[in-house]
Motif scaffolding. Structure first.
Motif, PDB file in Angstrom:
ATOM      1  N   HIS A  64       0.859  -1.183   0.000  1.00 49.79           N
ATOM      2  CA  HIS A  64       0.000   0.000   0.000  1.00 49.79           C
ATOM      3  C   HIS A  64       0.896   1.235   0.000  1.00 49.79           C
ATOM      4  O   HIS A  64       1.851   1.302   0.793  1.00 49.79           O
TER       5      HIS A  64
ATOM      6  N   SER B  77       1.357   4.063   1.344  1.00 50.80           N
ATOM      7  CA  SER B  77       1.413   5.046   2.428  1.00 50.80           C
ATOM      8  C   SER B  77       2.059   4.371   3.630  1.00 50.80           C
ATOM      9  O   SER B  77       2.258   3.164   3.650  1.00 50.80           O
TER      10      SER B  77
ATOM     11  N   LEU C 185       1.160   3.145   6.549  1.00 53.69           N
ATOM     12  CA  LEU C 185       0.018   2.729   7.376  1.00 53.69           C
ATOM     13  C   LEU C 185       0.435   2.754   8.852  1.00 53.69           C
ATOM     14  O   LEU C 185       1.603   2.540   9.181  1.00 53.69           O
TER      15      LEU C 185
ATOM     16  N   LYS D 113      -1.436   5.415   8.576  1.00 56.29           N
ATOM     17  CA  LYS D 113      -1.884   6.651   7.920  1.00 56.29           C
ATOM     18  C   LYS D 113      -2.379   6.338   6.511  1.00 56.29           C
ATOM     19  O   LYS D 113      -1.787   5.516   5.800  1.00 56.29           O
ATOM     20  N   TYR D 114      -3.462   6.984   6.119  1.00 59.46           N
ATOM     21  CA  TYR D 114      -3.964   6.988   4.750  1.00 59.46           C
ATOM     22  C   TYR D 114      -4.303   5.615   4.162  1.00 59.46           C
ATOM     23  O   TYR D 114      -3.875   5.281   3.055  1.00 59.46           O
TER      24      TYR D 114
ATOM     25  N   THR E 250      -3.470   8.381  -1.645  1.00 59.76           N
ATOM     26  CA  THR E 250      -2.605   8.523  -0.470  1.00 59.76           C
ATOM     27  C   THR E 250      -1.624   9.685  -0.614  1.00 59.76           C
ATOM     28  O   THR E 250      -1.359  10.392   0.355  1.00 59.76           O
ATOM     29  N   HIS E 251      -1.113   9.906  -1.824  1.00 57.42           N
ATOM     30  CA  HIS E 251      -0.092  10.950  -1.987  1.00 57.42           C
ATOM     31  C   HIS E 251      -0.719  12.345  -1.882  1.00 57.42           C
ATOM     32  O   HIS E 251      -0.164  13.235  -1.234  1.00 57.42           O
TER      33      HIS E 251
ATOM     34  N   ARG F  79      -3.210  13.063  -0.109  1.00 54.97           N
ATOM     35  CA  ARG F  79      -3.532  13.264   1.313  1.00 54.97           C
ATOM     36  C   ARG F  79      -2.283  13.614   2.135  1.00 54.97           C
ATOM     37  O   ARG F  79      -2.314  14.472   3.012  1.00 54.97           O
ATOM     38  N   ALA F  80      -1.160  12.957   1.797  1.00 56.18           N
ATOM     39  CA  ALA F  80       0.090  13.262   2.519  1.00 56.18           C
ATOM     40  C   ALA F  80       0.535  14.695   2.225  1.00 56.18           C
ATOM     41  O   ALA F  80       0.958  15.426   3.125  1.00 56.18           O
TER      42      ALA F  80
ATOM     43  N   ALA G  71       6.810  10.365   3.457  1.00 50.60           N
ATOM     44  CA  ALA G  71       5.762   9.464   2.969  1.00 50.60           C
ATOM     45  C   ALA G  71       6.398   8.088   2.798  1.00 50.60           C
ATOM     46  O   ALA G  71       7.508   7.842   3.295  1.00 50.60           O
TER      47      ALA G  71
ATOM     48  N   CYS H 272       5.678   3.572   1.864  1.00 53.10           N
ATOM     49  CA  CYS H 272       4.834   2.433   1.498  1.00 53.10           C
ATOM     50  C   CYS H 272       4.914   1.365   2.581  1.00 53.10           C
ATOM     51  O   CYS H 272       5.852   1.345   3.384  1.00 53.10           O
TER      52      CYS H 272
ATOM     53  N   ASP I 271      -6.554  -2.651   4.256  1.00 56.37           N
ATOM     54  CA  ASP I 271      -5.275  -1.955   4.491  1.00 56.37           C
ATOM     55  C   ASP I 271      -4.912  -1.893   5.975  1.00 56.37           C
ATOM     56  O   ASP I 271      -4.246  -0.955   6.422  1.00 56.37           O
TER      57      ASP I 271
END
Ligand code: GRF
Length: 206
Positions: free
Chosen positions: A108, A110, A112, A114-115, A120-121, A123-124, A132, A134, A144
């Motif tokens: 994923h 982000s 995790l 988070k997001y 996801t990008h 949002r970051a 940021a 993965c 997720d």
């Protein structure tokens, strides 16, 4: 170990995984399965001599169980020990994730928790995060949210837009996922943390 890789698009993570399973690696790719007939990853798998196939979700409409039964029928022909979701863009039902519990991984884009979910990008960036990355996690019925098996961090740089950040994270994905898969195939479930370009000091004492 026999690994099946599920994709929906270009399959760059599938390529990284497939190309890592050589030599004394305990796993080998036995199938690449896409839910999208025109996914670019299919040709990349075939170019590597890996069996590739399509189970299109569209004919099944909203009947997720029927689509997943078709996935399982095709998977049964390859008898995988491990499923790797790699840019696979369908949500799987609890019935499917429970049937594969402990044997299915996902990546994923982000850090995790988070997001979870999409975009996801964006949002970051919107949150003004300084970094940021993965996450590779075991897939459970909570989208997720499964046990984390590895993370890679990248900096968010001034002026980054979502595409630039996505590209930097994708490069980290290609470093992280193959390393996590090898550990997983060797029975090592301790999470791996990568910093930009290298491995974070091992703090778990293992
Ligand atoms: C990318 O957005 C990646 O971050 C995520 O899935 C998308 C496609 O990846 N894991 P891939 O090139 O198909 O592996």
């Amino acid at each position: 170990k026999r690994v099946a890789i599920l994709i929906s698009g270009g399959g760059s993570n599938m390529v990284a995984l497939a190309d890592s399973m050589t030599g004394d690696h305990p796993a080998r790719p036995v199938l690449v399965l896409s839910n999208v007939a025109e996914a670019g990853g299919i040709a990349k798998a075939e170019a590597r001599g890996i069996d590739a196939d399509v189970v299109d979700h569209r004919p099944f409409g909203r009947d997720r169980a029927a689509f997943e039964a078709a996935l399982n029928d095709r998977l049964a022909e390859a008898l995988p020990d491990i499923l790797c979701l790699a840019g696979f863009m369908r949500i799987l039902t609890p019935a499917f994730t429970e049937a594969w519990a402990g044997r299915m991984l996902n990546i994923h884009p982000s850090l995790l928790p988070k997001y979870p979910g999409l975009h996801t990008h964006d949002r970051a960036l919107a949150a003004g995060d300084a970094e940021a990355g993965c996450t590779v996690h075991e897939v459970t019925s909570d989208l997720d949210q499964g046990p984390i098996l590895g993370q890679a961090r990248v900096p968010v740089l001034p002026g980054d837009d979502a595409d630039q950040l996505a590209a930097r994270v994708l490069t980290a994905e290609h470093q992280l996922y193959p390393r996590v898969l090898r550990r997983f195939a060797e029975g090592n479930r301790s999470p791996l943390y990568l910093l930009e370009g290298g491995e974070a000091p091992n703090t778990s004492g293992r």
